[in-house]
Design a protein around this motif. Structure first.
Motif, mmCIF file in Angstrom:
data_model
loop_
_atom_site.group_PDB
_atom_site.id
_atom_site.type_symbol
_atom_site.label_atom_id
_atom_site.label_comp_id
_atom_site.label_asym_id
_atom_site.label_seq_id
_atom_site.Cartn_x
_atom_site.Cartn_y
_atom_site.Cartn_z
ATOM 1 N N CYS A 184 44.962 36.229 35.912
ATOM 2 C CA CYS A 184 43.870 35.515 36.568
ATOM 3 C C CYS A 184 43.257 34.465 35.654
ATOM 4 O O CYS A 184 42.142 34.008 35.884
ATOM 5 C CB CYS A 184 42.808 36.510 37.033
ATOM 6 S SG CYS A 184 42.143 37.491 35.693
ATOM 7 N N HIS A 217 42.224 36.944 31.161
ATOM 8 C CA HIS A 217 42.849 38.103 31.815
ATOM 9 C C HIS A 217 43.127 39.290 30.885
ATOM 10 O O HIS A 217 42.819 40.436 31.234
ATOM 11 C CB HIS A 217 44.128 37.652 32.529
ATOM 12 C CG HIS A 217 44.950 38.766 33.046
ATOM 13 N ND1 HIS A 217 44.540 39.572 34.082
ATOM 14 C CD2 HIS A 217 46.152 39.252 32.647
ATOM 15 C CE1 HIS A 217 45.464 40.487 34.308
ATOM 16 N NE2 HIS A 217 46.451 40.312 33.458
ATOM 17 N N CYS A 232 42.501 44.763 34.827
ATOM 18 C CA CYS A 232 42.937 43.785 35.818
ATOM 19 C C CYS A 232 44.450 43.660 35.699
ATOM 20 O O CYS A 232 44.984 43.498 34.610
ATOM 21 C CB CYS A 232 42.288 42.436 35.615
ATOM 22 S SG CYS A 232 42.870 41.222 36.839
ATOM 23 N N HIS A 248 42.086 39.172 41.791
ATOM 24 C CA HIS A 248 42.312 40.058 40.658
ATOM 25 C C HIS A 248 42.991 41.319 41.201
ATOM 26 O O HIS A 248 43.275 41.418 42.398
ATOM 27 C CB HIS A 248 40.990 40.437 39.986
ATOM 28 C CG HIS A 248 40.211 39.270 39.462
ATOM 29 N ND1 HIS A 248 40.386 38.758 38.205
ATOM 30 C CD2 HIS A 248 39.240 38.505 40.040
ATOM 31 C CE1 HIS A 248 39.569 37.738 38.016
ATOM 32 N NE2 HIS A 248 38.857 37.560 39.118
ATOM 33 N N MET A 292 40.283 41.554 30.334
ATOM 34 C CA MET A 292 39.612 42.069 31.517
ATOM 35 C C MET A 292 39.967 43.544 31.718
ATOM 36 O O MET A 292 40.783 43.899 32.563
ATOM 37 C CB MET A 292 40.013 41.262 32.745
ATOM 38 C CG MET A 292 39.027 41.407 33.879
ATOM 39 S SD MET A 292 39.310 40.203 35.132
ATOM 40 C CE MET A 292 38.266 40.858 36.410
ATOM 41 N N GLU A 329 46.350 41.468 37.627
ATOM 42 C CA GLU A 329 46.820 40.239 38.270
ATOM 43 C C GLU A 329 46.444 39.101 37.338
ATOM 44 O O GLU A 329 45.255 38.912 37.054
ATOM 45 C CB GLU A 329 46.122 40.071 39.628
ATOM 46 C CG GLU A 329 46.630 38.933 40.455
ATOM 47 C CD GLU A 329 47.897 39.305 41.214
ATOM 48 O OE1 GLU A 329 47.857 40.246 42.007
ATOM 49 O OE2 GLU A 329 48.924 38.662 40.966
HETATM 50 CU CU LIG Z 1 42.512 39.424 36.033
#
Ligand SMILES: [Cu+2]
Length: 246
Positions: free
Chosen positions: A215, A219, A211, A170, A222, A213
């Motif tokens: 994921c 996501h 977050c 992440h 997040m 990235e």
């Molecule tokens: Cu993420």
């Protein structure tokens, strides 16, 4: 030809001046709520200002040539071939290399030094990321907030974030701090930030942990609101958390 260089040069100076005025006048940045954000914004502004004359140079060369040297007729002939000019080649190589080396040192290395200058934190916050939630722990207080909806921090304290993940990669990002670091399983990555003003996600959406990235399917959800409190309010909040945890 001399006249062309004169007019193109004049246009370059005018456009550069206009661009620098524009960039200095408008505020390019979202809310900044940390000392580190100011360092990064300053570097960004400096690089933008440095790019203005370069961009204006390319723009003037293109626009001036298109208008001034346009061939009339439907199928224009090719112009005479352009031969290499040694002085131009060397000047180009010299100036662009010097600029590139210059920005490696300033703001590059200088900025990294400023961002990591103080390695002694006032507060440690451990960030554990997983699909698709976070745990924020405050080891100095023995407090851990599991499945956190919110990240609570005190203002004016130098904070070291120790970021890790329990499943996949992440990335821990706080837009208002301009700081981001990957969360990698089995590894702790460090990020420093010193909040400079109080506020919460309700005041400004850049006050959030996100977050950064991709994921998985969760996501986009997040993220956690960021709440920056006065020191006394933070102590009260953390005491409340300690009392509430088993
Ligand atoms: Cu993420």
């Amino acid at each position: 030809m001399k006249r062309d260089f004169f007019f193109a040069g004049l246009l370059w100076i005018v456009l550069t001046f206009a661009g620098i005025t524009l960039v200095s006048q408008i505020n390019l940045f979202p809310l900044s709520a940390a000392h580190e954000a100011d360092i990064i914004d300053e570097a960004f502004l400096f690089l933008t200002l440095l790019g203005v004359p370069v961009f204006a140079f390319v723009l003037v060369g293109l626009i001036y040539s298109v208008i001034r040297f346009r061939q009339p007729g439907e199928m224009p002939e090719d112009g005479p071939p352009i031969r290499t000019s040694r002085p131009v080649t060397w000047a180009w190589l010299g100036i662009t290399s010097a600029l590139a080396v210059f920005i490696i040192f300033n703001p590059g290395l200088k900025g990294i030094r400023e961002l990591t200058a103080n390695r002694e934190p006032d507060l440690v916050v451990q960030v554990e990321m997983r699909k698709w939630n976070w745990t924020f722990s405050y080891p100095q207080y023995g407090v851990a907030v599991v499945d956190a909806q919110e990240l609570v921090l005190p203002v004016d304290r130098h904070i070291r974030f120790e970021v890790t993940s329990t499943d996949i990669i992440h990335s821990f990002w706080i837009p208002a701090f301009r700081m981001k670091v990957d969360a990698v399983p089995g590894q702790i990555n460090i990020l420093y930030a010193t909040p400079t003003e109080t506020g919460s996600f309700e005041d400004d959406i850049n006050l959030r942990a996100q977050c950064a990235e991709l994921c998985g399917t969760g996501h986009p959800r997040m993220r956690a609101g960021l709440r920056i409190l006065e020191s006394a309010e933070f102590e009260a909040w953390v005491a409340g958390q300690a009392a509430g945890s088993p």
